[in-house]
Design a protein around this motif. Structure first.
Motif, PDB file in Angstrom:
ATOM      1  N   LEU A 198      45.747  45.461  50.511  1.00 19.67           N
ATOM      2  CA  LEU A 198      44.585  46.443  49.531  1.00 19.67           C
ATOM      3  C   LEU A 198      45.570  47.716  48.930  1.00 19.67           C
ATOM      4  O   LEU A 198      46.066  48.278  49.739  1.00 19.67           O
ATOM      5  CB  LEU A 198      43.283  46.770  50.158  1.00 19.67           C
ATOM      6  CG  LEU A 198      42.570  45.525  50.796  1.00 19.67           C
ATOM      7  CD1 LEU A 198      41.381  46.085  51.505  1.00 19.67           C
ATOM      8  CD2 LEU A 198      42.264  44.564  49.602  1.00 19.67           C
ATOM      9  N   TRP A 219      40.893  49.805  45.872  1.00 18.95           N
ATOM     10  CA  TRP A 219      39.993  49.672  46.551  1.00 18.95           C
ATOM     11  C   TRP A 219      39.419  50.744  47.364  1.00 18.95           C
ATOM     12  O   TRP A 219      38.556  50.703  48.334  1.00 18.95           O
ATOM     13  CB  TRP A 219      40.579  48.576  47.800  1.00 18.95           C
ATOM     14  CG  TRP A 219      40.217  47.233  47.414  1.00 18.95           C
ATOM     15  CD1 TRP A 219      39.182  46.432  48.080  1.00 18.95           C
ATOM     16  CD2 TRP A 219      40.931  46.354  46.451  1.00 18.95           C
ATOM     17  NE1 TRP A 219      39.296  45.154  47.438  1.00 18.95           N
ATOM     18  CE2 TRP A 219      40.324  44.968  46.417  1.00 18.95           C
ATOM     19  CE3 TRP A 219      42.079  46.498  45.770  1.00 18.95           C
ATOM     20  CZ2 TRP A 219      40.952  43.919  45.885  1.00 18.95           C
ATOM     21  CZ3 TRP A 219      42.566  45.590  44.820  1.00 18.95           C
ATOM     22  CH2 TRP A 219      41.916  44.297  44.853  1.00 18.95           C
ATOM     23  N   HIS A 275      35.656  51.284  39.517  1.00 19.32           N
ATOM     24  CA  HIS A 275      35.173  50.208  40.761  1.00 19.32           C
ATOM     25  C   HIS A 275      34.817  48.880  39.924  1.00 19.32           C
ATOM     26  O   HIS A 275      35.119  47.779  40.566  1.00 19.32           O
ATOM     27  CB  HIS A 275      34.044  50.551  41.528  1.00 19.32           C
ATOM     28  CG  HIS A 275      33.916  50.051  42.857  1.00 19.32           C
ATOM     29  ND1 HIS A 275      34.622  49.777  43.434  1.00 19.32           N
ATOM     30  CD2 HIS A 275      32.658  49.256  43.355  1.00 19.32           C
ATOM     31  CE1 HIS A 275      34.170  48.970  44.680  1.00 19.32           C
ATOM     32  NE2 HIS A 275      32.812  48.695  44.399  1.00 19.32           N
ATOM     33  N   ARG A 305      38.014  47.393  38.208  1.00 19.02           N
ATOM     34  CA  ARG A 305      38.641  46.741  39.341  1.00 19.02           C
ATOM     35  C   ARG A 305      38.104  45.377  39.694  1.00 19.02           C
ATOM     36  O   ARG A 305      38.987  44.412  39.778  1.00 19.02           O
ATOM     37  CB  ARG A 305      38.775  47.549  40.434  1.00 19.02           C
ATOM     38  CG  ARG A 305      39.832  47.117  41.609  1.00 19.02           C
ATOM     39  CD  ARG A 305      39.006  46.244  42.475  1.00 19.02           C
ATOM     40  NE  ARG A 305      38.186  46.959  43.516  1.00 19.02           N
ATOM     41  CZ  ARG A 305      37.287  46.264  44.321  1.00 19.02           C
ATOM     42  NH1 ARG A 305      37.312  45.018  44.211  1.00 19.02           N
ATOM     43  NH2 ARG A 305      36.449  46.952  45.367  1.00 19.02           N
ATOM     44  N   SER A 359      36.682  40.043  41.799  1.00 14.51           N
ATOM     45  CA  SER A 359      35.634  40.134  42.724  1.00 14.51           C
ATOM     46  C   SER A 359      34.431  39.628  42.444  1.00 14.51           C
ATOM     47  O   SER A 359      33.565  39.783  43.849  1.00 14.51           O
ATOM     48  CB  SER A 359      35.749  41.533  43.067  1.00 14.51           C
ATOM     49  OG  SER A 359      37.020  42.064  43.416  1.00 14.51           O
ATOM     50  N   SER A 395      36.447  41.518  52.458  1.00 20.20           N
ATOM     51  CA  SER A 395      36.731  42.001  51.479  1.00 20.20           C
ATOM     52  C   SER A 395      37.741  41.220  50.644  1.00 20.20           C
ATOM     53  O   SER A 395      38.551  40.704  51.131  1.00 20.20           O
ATOM     54  CB  SER A 395      37.798  43.447  51.738  1.00 20.20           C
ATOM     55  OG  SER A 395      36.884  44.245  52.367  1.00 20.20           O
ATOM     56  N   ASN A 421      41.140  40.916  47.898  1.00 19.63           N
ATOM     57  CA  ASN A 421      42.255  41.464  47.869  1.00 19.63           C
ATOM     58  C   ASN A 421      43.183  41.155  46.626  1.00 19.63           C
ATOM     59  O   ASN A 421      42.863  40.395  45.743  1.00 19.63           O
ATOM     60  CB  ASN A 421      43.056  40.903  49.135  1.00 19.63           C
ATOM     61  CG  ASN A 421      43.456  39.484  48.800  1.00 19.63           C
ATOM     62  OD1 ASN A 421      44.513  39.088  48.258  1.00 19.63           O
ATOM     63  ND2 ASN A 421      42.647  38.679  49.441  1.00 19.63           N
TER      64      ASN A 421
END
Length: 431
Positions: A43, A47, A113, A116, A122, A223, A225
């Motif tokens: 990460l 993150w 966020h 990302r 994600s 999570s 990555n």
């Protein structure tokens, strides 16, 4: 997600064993943010923004509770009560500026966020619920911020409330009753101020509850990555504490430095001068704008200028809400089996040179006057924004040829310290 190799909580002190038996709160914390929660070992600092958003929320809640002790939600004295906080309450200026600029910092880290998440995929399975709950948090933040912007009862507060609630009036049949219900009357006044203050105080705690669900949903699949490949074994993970608590600590230190510079050296930089003028229903400001974090959506709202079947104002309202709602469908719009943008060359180009400039242009136009050439630029940028998610992204997911993926997270980490090759890496999709 259950990791068989995760460290198990084993209290040694008799009191901690008693607590674990009667109220296993230490075990919950250990499994959530301690050694009992393994995370991918690769990460990066992108993150950090989830933790920073949580820190920003706590700043808002703490400063907001104290400010509420001195604020008067009455149209006759609301503006004066804010000035009383700034001038007469001990450290009131600090609390008020920390709350106002804390909102901006909150949105900055949340926007980073979100972007990302967009770049590293994600939002894809098995983390769809994490993404959806994150968007719910974002919507709650927007509602909370709008209501908070009204509370100082300056010129921009009053007219911002009038314009934004007026958007509901564009909805056929039910629009005007909804607008009247929201305001408690036909124009922003005592009833509206009381309602907005009550909801502004309540919603941060609702946000906190949804954040808990957000974290809970994250812990089920684990999570994501930067490579997008799934965890294959204990060699791919490290305990969250101390590795990422230390990394988050560095990020939090940088966050607090930036926040302090803004708070002490430019506290009004992100605000609007007209909000230091008491609200006057008989004097319309020359240029009504919301806070900067709403500018991209405000630009989309103003991009519609021609009546076509429906009134232009209604098209603008629908497009503004659709610009957020379409993100809820993103896990199913992007069908590429590869998550990370690092391994999607075509996606990467459209992300960095299409979507990011588009959002920045919308933000700039949203803060500019509603005149040419800003309206035309807003129209072009709005068209691209919707085309990116509804047309370009689905086409890319079908025609793109991804780069070879590493076989594991460990392989990608070790490759950085060797000659850069990935051995037997294959272009198989992420698991």
């Amino acid at each position: 997600m259950s990791f068989p190799w995760a460290e198990q909580y084993a209290p040694k002190h008799p009191f901690m064993r008693y607590m674990d038996e009667k109220l296993p709160l230490p075990r919950l914390v250990f499994n959530a943010v301690g050694g009992g929660y393994p995370v991918p070992r690769n990460l990066n600092y992108f993150w950090n923004f989830g933790v920073l958003a949580g820190a920003a929320l706590m700043i808002q809640i703490i400063t907001g509770i104290v400010l509420a002790m001195h604020y008067a939600a009455n149209a006759g004295v609301a503006f004066d009560s804010v000035e009383h906080i700034m001038r007469d309450v001990n450290s009131g200026w600090l609390l008020r500026y920390a709350h106002a600029n804390g909102a901006s910092m909150f949105f900055i880290v949340v926007y980073l966020h979100i972007f990302r998440g967009l770049y590293y995929g994600s939002y894809k399975a098995p983390r769809e619920m994490v993404w959806l709950l994150g968007l719910v948090i974002f919507l709650l933040m927007m509602a909370t911020a709008f209501m908070g912007y009204v509370l100082p009862w300056g010129q921009m507060s009053f007219w911002g409330a009038k314009v934004i609630t007026g958007l509901f009036g564009a909805i056929p049949l039910v629009g005007e009753p909804i607008q009247t219900w929201l305001l408690g009357g036909f124009a922003p006044d005592n009833a509206a101020l009381n309602r907005f203050f009550s909801l502004h105080f309540l919603l941060p705690f609702v946000i906190l509850g949804v954040i808990i669900l957000h974290i809970w949903a994250l812990h089920i699949p684990g999570s994501s990555n930067p490579t997008g490949v799934a965890v294959k074994g204990p060699q791919d993970t490290v305990p969250f504490h101390p590795y990422y608590t230390a990394k988050d600590g560095v990020g939090l230190g940088v966050f607090m430095i930036v926040f302090s510079l803004l708070l002490f050296f430019a506290p009004n930089f992100l605000g609007h001068a007209d909000n230091y003028i008491p609200a006057n229903p008989l004097s319309t400001p020359a240029h009504i704008v919301p806070e900067w974090y709403f500018w991209p959506f405000y630009a989309i709202l103003r991009a519609f200028t021609v009546d076509f079947i429906l009134p232009a104002k209604l098209w603008g309202v629908l497009a503004m809400f659709a610009s957020i709602l379409l993100l809820f469908f993103l896990p199913w719009l992007d069908k590429s089996p590869v998550r990370s943008g690092n391994y999607r060359p075509l996606f990467k180009k459209f992300f960095w040179f299409g979507l990011i400039p588009c959002v920045l242009i919308l933000g700039y136009c949203g803060g500019a006057p509603a005149e040419e050439p800003y309206v035309m630029i807003s129209q072009l940028a709005s068209a691209y924004y919707f085309a990116h998610f509804l047309i370009i992204l689905p086409i890319i997911s079908k025609i793109e040829r991804p780069l070879p993926l590493p076989n594991s997270i460990t392989e990608s980490v070790l490759a950085k310290h060797t000659d850069g090759t990935l051995g037997d890496a294959t272009p198989a999709p992420a698991a």
